[in-house]
Design a protein around this motif. Structure first.
Motif, PDB file in Angstrom:
ATOM      1  N   GLU A   1      36.751  34.473  60.694  1.00 33.18           N
ATOM      2  CA  GLU A   1      37.668  34.913  59.643  1.00 33.18           C
ATOM      3  C   GLU A   1      37.073  36.018  58.774  1.00 33.18           C
ATOM      4  O   GLU A   1      37.742  36.529  57.882  1.00 33.18           O
ATOM      5  CB  GLU A   1      38.074  33.724  58.772  1.00 33.18           C
ATOM      6  N   GLY A   2      35.825  36.359  59.019  1.00 30.16           N
ATOM      7  CA  GLY A   2      35.199  37.441  58.268  1.00 30.16           C
ATOM      8  C   GLY A   2      34.643  37.038  56.918  1.00 30.16           C
ATOM      9  O   GLY A   2      34.339  37.895  56.093  1.00 30.16           O
ATOM     10  N   GLU A   3      34.482  35.757  56.690  1.00 26.93           N
ATOM     11  CA  GLU A   3      33.949  35.288  55.410  1.00 26.93           C
ATOM     12  C   GLU A   3      32.445  35.524  55.303  1.00 26.93           C
ATOM     13  O   GLU A   3      31.931  35.664  54.197  1.00 26.93           O
ATOM     14  CB  GLU A   3      34.237  33.801  55.221  1.00 26.93           C
ATOM     15  N   ILE A   4      31.764  35.514  56.447  1.00 25.70           N
ATOM     16  CA  ILE A   4      30.318  35.740  56.442  1.00 25.70           C
ATOM     17  C   ILE A   4      29.980  36.832  57.458  1.00 25.70           C
ATOM     18  O   ILE A   4      30.738  37.094  58.391  1.00 25.70           O
ATOM     19  CB  ILE A   4      29.542  34.434  56.783  1.00 25.70           C
ATOM     20  N   THR A   5      28.828  37.450  57.257  1.00 27.50           N
ATOM     21  CA  THR A   5      28.391  38.523  58.160  1.00 27.50           C
ATOM     22  C   THR A   5      27.719  37.935  59.397  1.00 27.50           C
ATOM     23  O   THR A   5      27.428  36.739  59.452  1.00 27.50           O
ATOM     24  CB  THR A   5      27.389  39.459  57.451  1.00 27.50           C
ATOM     25  N   LYS A   6      27.445  38.810  60.356  1.00 30.91           N
ATOM     26  CA  LYS A   6      26.788  38.376  61.580  1.00 30.91           C
ATOM     27  C   LYS A   6      25.394  37.835  61.284  1.00 30.91           C
ATOM     28  O   LYS A   6      24.974  36.830  61.853  1.00 30.91           O
ATOM     29  CB  LYS A   6      26.701  39.542  62.572  1.00 30.91           C
ATOM     30  N   GLU A   7      24.685  38.478  60.379  1.00 31.37           N
ATOM     31  CA  GLU A   7      23.342  38.032  60.024  1.00 31.37           C
ATOM     32  C   GLU A   7      23.381  36.650  59.375  1.00 31.37           C
ATOM     33  O   GLU A   7      22.558  35.781  59.683  1.00 31.37           O
ATOM     34  CB  GLU A   7      22.667  39.043  59.095  1.00 31.37           C
ATOM     35  N   GLU A   8      24.336  36.446  58.468  1.00 33.52           N
ATOM     36  CA  GLU A   8      24.475  35.141  57.826  1.00 33.52           C
ATOM     37  C   GLU A   8      24.837  34.065  58.853  1.00 33.52           C
ATOM     38  O   GLU A   8      24.318  32.943  58.808  1.00 33.52           O
ATOM     39  CB  GLU A   8      25.552  35.186  56.738  1.00 33.52           C
ATOM     40  N   TYR A   9      25.707  34.431  59.796  1.00 37.49           N
ATOM     41  CA  TYR A   9      26.103  33.501  60.845  1.00 37.49           C
ATOM     42  C   TYR A   9      24.906  33.091  61.696  1.00 37.49           C
ATOM     43  O   TYR A   9      24.678  31.905  61.932  1.00 37.49           O
ATOM     44  CB  TYR A   9      27.194  34.125  61.722  1.00 37.49           C
ATOM     45  N   GLU A  10      24.147  34.073  62.143  1.00 34.23           N
ATOM     46  CA  GLU A  10      23.004  33.778  63.015  1.00 34.23           C
ATOM     47  C   GLU A  10      21.944  32.956  62.306  1.00 34.23           C
ATOM     48  O   GLU A  10      21.355  32.045  62.887  1.00 34.23           O
ATOM     49  CB  GLU A  10      22.431  35.081  63.572  1.00 34.23           C
ATOM     50  N   GLU A  11      21.687  33.267  61.036  1.00 37.75           N
ATOM     51  CA  GLU A  11      20.697  32.501  60.270  1.00 37.75           C
ATOM     52  C   GLU A  11      21.153  31.055  60.081  1.00 37.75           C
ATOM     53  O   GLU A  11      20.372  30.121  60.272  1.00 37.75           O
ATOM     54  CB  GLU A  11      20.462  33.165  58.904  1.00 37.75           C
ATOM     55  N   ALA A  12      22.398  30.883  59.704  1.00 36.39           N
ATOM     56  CA  ALA A  12      22.914  29.535  59.499  1.00 36.39           C
ATOM     57  C   ALA A  12      22.964  28.763  60.814  1.00 36.39           C
ATOM     58  O   ALA A  12      22.686  27.563  60.855  1.00 36.39           O
ATOM     59  CB  ALA A  12      24.302  29.588  58.876  1.00 36.39           C
ATOM     60  N   LYS A  13      23.290  29.443  61.905  1.00 40.29           N
ATOM     61  CA  LYS A  13      23.330  28.786  63.213  1.00 40.29           C
ATOM     62  C   LYS A  13      21.935  28.301  63.617  1.00 40.29           C
ATOM     63  O   LYS A  13      21.794  27.201  64.156  1.00 40.29           O
ATOM     64  CB  LYS A  13      23.883  29.738  64.263  1.00 40.29           C
ATOM     65  N   LYS A  14      20.908  29.102  63.320  1.00 39.92           N
ATOM     66  CA  LYS A  14      19.538  28.682  63.604  1.00 39.92           C
ATOM     67  C   LYS A  14      19.200  27.406  62.853  1.00 39.92           C
ATOM     68  O   LYS A  14      18.593  26.486  63.382  1.00 39.92           O
ATOM     69  CB  LYS A  14      18.542  29.778  63.234  1.00 39.92           C
ATOM     70  N   VAL A  15      19.575  27.382  61.598  1.00 38.00           N
ATOM     71  CA  VAL A  15      19.285  26.201  60.754  1.00 38.00           C
ATOM     72  C   VAL A  15      20.019  24.961  61.281  1.00 38.00           C
ATOM     73  O   VAL A  15      19.430  23.884  61.371  1.00 38.00           O
ATOM     74  CB  VAL A  15      19.662  26.476  59.281  1.00 38.00           C
ATOM     75  N   LEU A  16      21.284  25.152  61.665  1.00 36.46           N
ATOM     76  CA  LEU A  16      22.078  24.007  62.110  1.00 36.46           C
ATOM     77  C   LEU A  16      21.654  23.488  63.483  1.00 36.46           C
ATOM     78  O   LEU A  16      21.741  22.281  63.745  1.00 36.46           O
ATOM     79  CB  LEU A  16      23.568  24.379  62.162  1.00 36.46           C
ATOM     80  N   THR A  17      21.206  24.367  64.345  1.00 34.53           N
ATOM     81  CA  THR A  17      20.864  23.936  65.707  1.00 34.53           C
ATOM     82  C   THR A  17      19.407  23.576  65.879  1.00 34.53           C
ATOM     83  O   THR A  17      19.021  23.035  66.915  1.00 34.53           O
ATOM     84  CB  THR A  17      21.254  25.027  66.726  1.00 34.53           C
ATOM     85  N   SER A  18      18.576  23.883  64.882  1.00 37.46           N
ATOM     86  CA  SER A  18      17.161  23.534  65.008  1.00 37.46           C
ATOM     87  C   SER A  18      16.968  22.042  64.804  1.00 37.46           C
ATOM     88  O   SER A  18      17.634  21.410  63.992  1.00 37.46           O
ATOM     89  CB  SER A  18      16.317  24.316  63.994  1.00 37.46           C
ATOM     90  N   LYS A  19      16.051  21.492  65.564  1.00 37.09           N
ATOM     91  CA  LYS A  19      15.740  20.068  65.416  1.00 37.09           C
ATOM     92  C   LYS A  19      14.693  19.908  64.352  1.00 37.09           C
ATOM     93  O   LYS A  19      13.751  20.696  64.241  1.00 37.09           O
ATOM     94  CB  LYS A  19      15.236  19.508  66.746  1.00 37.09           C
ATOM     95  N   LYS A  20      14.819  18.862  63.590  1.00 36.51           N
ATOM     96  CA  LYS A  20      13.900  18.641  62.458  1.00 36.51           C
ATOM     97  C   LYS A  20      12.614  18.033  62.916  1.00 36.51           C
ATOM     98  O   LYS A  20      12.437  17.301  63.768  1.00 36.51           O
ATOM     99  CB  LYS A  20      14.566  17.758  61.420  1.00 36.51           C
TER     100      LYS A  20
ATOM    101  N   ARG B   1      34.229  29.274  62.477  1.00 33.70           N
ATOM    102  CA  ARG B   1      35.511  29.659  61.893  1.00 33.70           C
ATOM    103  C   ARG B   1      35.324  30.664  60.753  1.00 33.70           C
ATOM    104  O   ARG B   1      36.043  31.658  60.668  1.00 33.70           O
ATOM    105  CB  ARG B   1      36.257  28.416  61.388  1.00 33.70           C
ATOM    106  N   ARG B   2      34.354  30.402  59.901  1.00 35.52           N
ATOM    107  CA  ARG B   2      34.091  31.313  58.776  1.00 35.52           C
ATOM    108  C   ARG B   2      33.677  32.693  59.271  1.00 35.52           C
ATOM    109  O   ARG B   2      34.081  33.712  58.715  1.00 35.52           O
ATOM    110  CB  ARG B   2      33.023  30.729  57.854  1.00 35.52           C
ATOM    111  N   PHE B   3      32.883  32.742  60.347  1.00 32.90           N
ATOM    112  CA  PHE B   3      32.470  34.024  60.924  1.00 32.90           C
ATOM    113  C   PHE B   3      33.674  34.736  61.540  1.00 32.90           C
ATOM    114  O   PHE B   3      33.859  35.942  61.344  1.00 32.90           O
ATOM    115  CB  PHE B   3      31.375  33.814  61.968  1.00 32.90           C
TER     116      PHE B   3
END
Length: 71
Positions: free
Chosen positions: A52-71, A48-50
């Motif tokens: 709505e333009g609150e974050i850039t594509k690079e920020e989105y992709e980096e955060a998505k990697k963090v959220l979807t990576s298994k610990k 949603r934030r991506f």
């Protein structure tokens, strides 16, 4: 009006039922306590934030990697 032969009281009773039904309808369908709220997952918030333009594509992709990576 005829108060003692039942005509008035019958209609009076019918109007009470009508108002009670209307009141119950509004209570059930417009009361916030009966509305189901869906909690967004972190990934949905990120999308949603991506969108709505609150974050850039690079920020989105980096955060998505963090959220979807298994610990």
């Amino acid at each position: 009006m005829h108060y003692h032969d039942g005509h008035f009281w019958g209609m009076h009773f019918a109007w009470w039922i009508v108002w009670i039904v209307i009141g119950i309808f509004f209570f059930l369908f417009y009361s916030s306590s009966f509305q189901v709220t869906k909690k967004e997952t972190p990934l949905e918030i990120l999308k949603r934030r991506f969108a709505e333009g609150e974050i850039t594509k690079e920020e989105y992709e980096e955060a998505k990697k963090v959220l979807t990576s298994k610990k």
